[in-house]
Design a protein around this motif. Structure first.
Motif, PDB file in Angstrom:
ATOM      1  N   GLY A 172       0.812  -1.205   0.000  1.00 16.30           N
ATOM      2  CA  GLY A 172       0.000   0.000   0.000  1.00 16.30           C
ATOM      3  C   GLY A 172       0.844   1.252   0.000  1.00 16.30           C
ATOM      4  N   LEU A 173       0.180   2.366   0.252  1.00 22.02           N
ATOM      5  CA  LEU A 173       0.827   3.675   0.308  1.00 22.02           C
ATOM      6  C   LEU A 173       0.978   4.076   1.771  1.00 22.02           C
ATOM      7  CD1 LEU A 173       1.788   6.356  -0.958  1.00 22.02           C
ATOM      8  CD2 LEU A 173      -0.623   7.060  -1.014  1.00 22.02           C
ATOM      9  N   VAL A 174       2.193   4.464   2.140  1.00 21.04           N
ATOM     10  CA  VAL A 174       2.449   4.827   3.533  1.00 21.04           C
ATOM     11  C   VAL A 174       3.445   5.975   3.571  1.00 21.04           C
ATOM     12  CG1 VAL A 174       4.343   3.166   3.775  1.00 21.04           C
ATOM     13  CG2 VAL A 174       3.023   3.852   5.789  1.00 21.04           C
ATOM     14  N   GLN A 175       3.375   6.775   4.612  1.00 20.07           N
ATOM     15  CA  GLN A 175       4.313   7.875   4.770  1.00 20.07           C
ATOM     16  C   GLN A 175       5.647   7.363   5.302  1.00 20.07           C
ATOM     17  OE1 GLN A 175       2.227  10.651   7.332  1.00 20.07           O
ATOM     18  NE2 GLN A 175       1.691  11.929   5.567  1.00 20.07           N
ATOM     19  N   ALA A 176       6.696   8.073   4.986  1.00 20.30           N
ATOM     20  CA  ALA A 176       8.020   7.717   5.489  1.00 20.30           C
ATOM     21  C   ALA A 176       8.009   7.669   7.018  1.00 20.30           C
ATOM     22  CB  ALA A 176       9.047   8.737   5.004  1.00 20.30           C
ATOM     23  N   GLY A 177       8.701   6.675   7.551  1.00 22.61           N
ATOM     24  CA  GLY A 177       8.757   6.492   8.993  1.00 22.61           C
ATOM     25  C   GLY A 177       7.716   5.545   9.542  1.00 22.61           C
ATOM     26  N   ARG A 178       6.713   5.236   8.750  1.00 21.45           N
ATOM     27  CA  ARG A 178       5.653   4.338   9.195  1.00 21.45           C
ATOM     28  C   ARG A 178       6.005   2.887   8.896  1.00 21.45           C
ATOM     29  NH1 ARG A 178       1.049   7.522  10.204  1.00 21.45           N
ATOM     30  NH2 ARG A 178       0.257   5.637  11.253  1.00 21.45           N
ATOM     31  N   SER A 179       5.050   1.990   9.207  1.00 18.64           N
ATOM     32  CA  SER A 179       5.291   0.558   9.067  1.00 18.64           C
ATOM     33  C   SER A 179       4.251  -0.107   8.181  1.00 18.64           C
ATOM     34  CB  SER A 179       5.259  -0.108  10.446  1.00 18.64           C
ATOM     35  OG  SER A 179       6.253   0.417  11.305  1.00 18.64           O
ATOM     36  N   LEU A 180       4.637  -1.226   7.603  1.00 16.46           N
ATOM     37  CA  LEU A 180       3.738  -2.107   6.865  1.00 16.46           C
ATOM     38  C   LEU A 180       4.165  -3.536   7.123  1.00 16.46           C
ATOM     39  CD1 LEU A 180       3.298  -0.656   3.238  1.00 16.46           C
ATOM     40  CD2 LEU A 180       1.514  -0.909   4.962  1.00 16.46           C
ATOM     41  N   GLU A 181       3.209  -4.446   7.057  1.00 19.43           N
ATOM     42  CA  GLU A 181       3.539  -5.866   7.122  1.00 19.43           C
ATOM     43  C   GLU A 181       2.991  -6.559   5.891  1.00 19.43           C
ATOM     44  OE1 GLU A 181       3.695  -9.149  10.537  1.00 19.43           O
ATOM     45  OE2 GLU A 181       1.636  -8.853   9.820  1.00 19.43           O
ATOM     46  N   LEU A 182       3.883  -7.228   5.178  1.00 20.24           N
ATOM     47  CA  LEU A 182       3.497  -8.025   4.023  1.00 20.24           C
ATOM     48  C   LEU A 182       3.311  -9.477   4.445  1.00 20.24           C
ATOM     49  CD1 LEU A 182       6.006  -6.657   1.345  1.00 20.24           C
ATOM     50  CD2 LEU A 182       3.768  -5.754   2.015  1.00 20.24           C
ATOM     51  N   SER A 183       2.376 -10.140   3.784  1.00 12.99           N
ATOM     52  CA  SER A 183       2.142 -11.562   4.030  1.00 12.99           C
ATOM     53  C   SER A 183       2.177 -12.310   2.707  1.00 12.99           C
ATOM     54  CB  SER A 183       0.775 -11.785   4.689  1.00 12.99           C
ATOM     55  OG  SER A 183       0.677 -11.109   5.913  1.00 12.99           O
ATOM     56  N   CYS A 184       2.543 -13.564   2.772  1.00 10.18           N
ATOM     57  CA  CYS A 184       2.584 -14.403   1.577  1.00 10.18           C
ATOM     58  C   CYS A 184       2.161 -15.810   1.990  1.00 10.18           C
ATOM     59  CB  CYS A 184       3.978 -14.402   0.983  1.00 10.18           C
ATOM     60  SG  CYS A 184       4.203 -15.575  -0.366  1.00 10.18           S
ATOM     61  N   VAL A 185       1.069 -16.262   1.401  1.00 12.05           N
ATOM     62  CA  VAL A 185       0.564 -17.599   1.697  1.00 12.05           C
ATOM     63  C   VAL A 185       0.949 -18.534   0.554  1.00 12.05           C
ATOM     64  CG1 VAL A 185      -1.464 -18.987   2.168  1.00 12.05           C
ATOM     65  CG2 VAL A 185      -1.361 -16.634   2.978  1.00 12.05           C
ATOM     66  N   ALA A 186       1.498 -19.688   0.913  1.00 14.22           N
ATOM     67  CA  ALA A 186       1.952 -20.663  -0.072  1.00 14.22           C
ATOM     68  C   ALA A 186       1.025 -21.861  -0.090  1.00 14.22           C
ATOM     69  CB  ALA A 186       3.368 -21.113   0.254  1.00 14.22           C
ATOM     70  N   SER A 187       0.633 -22.250  -1.290  1.00  9.71           N
ATOM     71  CA  SER A 187      -0.184 -23.459  -1.434  1.00  9.71           C
ATOM     72  C   SER A 187       0.736 -24.587  -1.865  1.00  9.71           C
ATOM     73  CB  SER A 187      -1.297 -23.247  -2.450  1.00  9.71           C
ATOM     74  OG  SER A 187      -0.744 -22.933  -3.706  1.00  9.71           O
ATOM     75  N   TRP A 224       7.440 -17.893  -7.708  1.00 15.97           N
ATOM     76  CA  TRP A 224       7.256 -16.487  -7.382  1.00 15.97           C
ATOM     77  C   TRP A 224       5.779 -16.142  -7.221  1.00 15.97           C
ATOM     78  CZ3 TRP A 224      11.573 -13.426  -6.808  1.00 15.97           C
ATOM     79  CH2 TRP A 224      12.781 -13.958  -7.281  1.00 15.97           C
ATOM     80  N   GLY A 225       5.541 -15.165  -6.355  1.00 17.56           N
ATOM     81  CA  GLY A 225       4.222 -14.585  -6.273  1.00 17.56           C
ATOM     82  C   GLY A 225       4.061 -13.500  -7.332  1.00 17.56           C
ATOM     83  N   GLN A 226       2.888 -12.908  -7.353  1.00 23.59           N
ATOM     84  CA  GLN A 226       2.581 -11.912  -8.382  1.00 23.59           C
ATOM     85  C   GLN A 226       3.090 -10.526  -8.002  1.00 23.59           C
ATOM     86  OE1 GLN A 226       0.495 -12.840  -6.065  1.00 23.59           O
ATOM     87  NE2 GLN A 226      -0.427 -10.944  -5.308  1.00 23.59           N
ATOM     88  N   GLY A 227       3.449 -10.324  -6.757  1.00 22.50           N
ATOM     89  CA  GLY A 227       3.989  -9.050  -6.304  1.00 22.50           C
ATOM     90  C   GLY A 227       2.924  -8.157  -5.677  1.00 22.50           C
ATOM     91  N   THR A 228       3.374  -7.318  -4.764  1.00 24.79           N
ATOM     92  CA  THR A 228       2.493  -6.333  -4.142  1.00 24.79           C
ATOM     93  C   THR A 228       3.241  -5.005  -4.068  1.00 24.79           C
ATOM     94  OG1 THR A 228       1.086  -5.863  -2.208  1.00 24.79           O
ATOM     95  CG2 THR A 228       3.184  -6.951  -1.774  1.00 24.79           C
ATOM     96  N   GLN A 229       2.560  -3.927  -4.425  1.00 23.20           N
ATOM     97  CA  GLN A 229       3.200  -2.619  -4.505  1.00 23.20           C
ATOM     98  C   GLN A 229       3.305  -1.987  -3.123  1.00 23.20           C
ATOM     99  OE1 GLN A 229       4.401  -0.785  -7.330  1.00 23.20           O
ATOM    100  NE2 GLN A 229       5.203   0.555  -5.721  1.00 23.20           N
ATOM    101  N   VAL A 230       4.485  -1.486  -2.821  1.00 17.11           N
ATOM    102  CA  VAL A 230       4.709  -0.683  -1.620  1.00 17.11           C
ATOM    103  C   VAL A 230       5.213   0.687  -2.065  1.00 17.11           C
ATOM    104  CG1 VAL A 230       6.088  -0.404   0.471  1.00 17.11           C
ATOM    105  CG2 VAL A 230       5.186  -2.657  -0.141  1.00 17.11           C
ATOM    106  N   THR A 231       4.506   1.725  -1.666  1.00 15.76           N
ATOM    107  CA  THR A 231       4.891   3.082  -2.012  1.00 15.76           C
ATOM    108  C   THR A 231       5.056   3.897  -0.738  1.00 15.76           C
ATOM    109  OG1 THR A 231       3.661   2.949  -4.093  1.00 15.76           O
ATOM    110  CG2 THR A 231       4.291   5.145  -3.322  1.00 15.76           C
ATOM    111  N   VAL A 232       6.237   4.472  -0.583  1.00 17.11           N
ATOM    112  CA  VAL A 232       6.540   5.262   0.614  1.00 17.11           C
ATOM    113  C   VAL A 232       6.691   6.717   0.196  1.00 17.11           C
ATOM    114  CG1 VAL A 232       8.049   5.539   2.602  1.00 17.11           C
ATOM    115  CG2 VAL A 232       7.719   3.270   1.593  1.00 17.11           C
ATOM    116  N   SER A 233       5.835   7.562   0.725  1.00 19.25           N
ATOM    117  CA  SER A 233       5.882   8.983   0.384  1.00 19.25           C
ATOM    118  C   SER A 233       6.740   9.738   1.398  1.00 19.25           C
ATOM    119  CB  SER A 233       4.478   9.565   0.359  1.00 19.25           C
ATOM    120  OG  SER A 233       3.884   9.488   1.639  1.00 19.25           O
TER     121      SER A 233
END
Length: 115
Positions: free
Chosen positions: A10-25, A105-114
Motif C-alpha cells: 500500500g501507500l504509507v508515509q516515510a517512517g511508518r510501518s507495513l507488514e506483508l504476508s505471503c501464503v503458499a499453497s 514467485w508470487g505476483q507481487g504487491t506494490q509498496v509506495t513510501v511517500s
C-alpha cells in the motif's frame, strides 16, 4: 508448482510501518527457503530477506534493523514486517519459495513510501 499470494502492500508515509504476508499453497512448506525480493522502477530485482527452513534469517544491508522476516509453518505463511520505511523502499515486493524443484514467485504487491 508452488502458488504464492502476497498481500499487505500500500501507500504509507516515510517512517511508518507495513507488514506483508505471503501464503503458499504447497505441501511440506516447512522445508522451503522463503524469501522476499523487491523491484523498483528501472532497477533490477533485488533480494531483501531470506528465512531458511531452520529459521535462520538473512537481510540485505539497507534493511537490516528495520525489516524482519518470519514464517508460520502451520499457516504456510511468510511475513515481512517493515518499520521505519523510507521513500527508497518503494518497489514491488515479491515473495519467493525455493525448494528442490527450483524457485516459484508470487505476483507481487506494490509498496509506495511517500516523503
Amino acid at each position: 508448482q508452488v502458488q504464492l499470494v502476497e498481500s499487505g502492500g500500500g501507500l504509507v508515509q516515510a517512517g511508518r510501518s507495513l507488514e506483508l504476508s505471503c501464503v503458499a499453497s504447497v505441501g511440506l512448506y516447512s522445508t522451503y527457503t522463503m524469501a522476499w525480493f523487491r523491484q523498483a522502477p528501472g532497477k533490477e530485482r533485488e533480494l531483501v530477506a531470506t528465512i531458511l527452513s531452520s529459521g535462520v534469517r538473512n537481510y540485505e544491508d539497507s534493511v537490516k534493523g528495520r525489516f524482519t522476516i518470519s514464517r508460520d509453518n502451520a499457516k504456510n505463511t511468510v511475513y515481512l514486517q517493515m518499520n521505519s520505511l523510507k521513500p527508497e523502499d518503494t518497489a514491488v515486493y515479491y515473495c519467493a519459495a525455493h525448494g528442490v524443484r527450483g524457485t516459484d514467485w508470487g505476483q507481487g504487491t506494490q509498496v509506495t513510501v511517500s516523503s
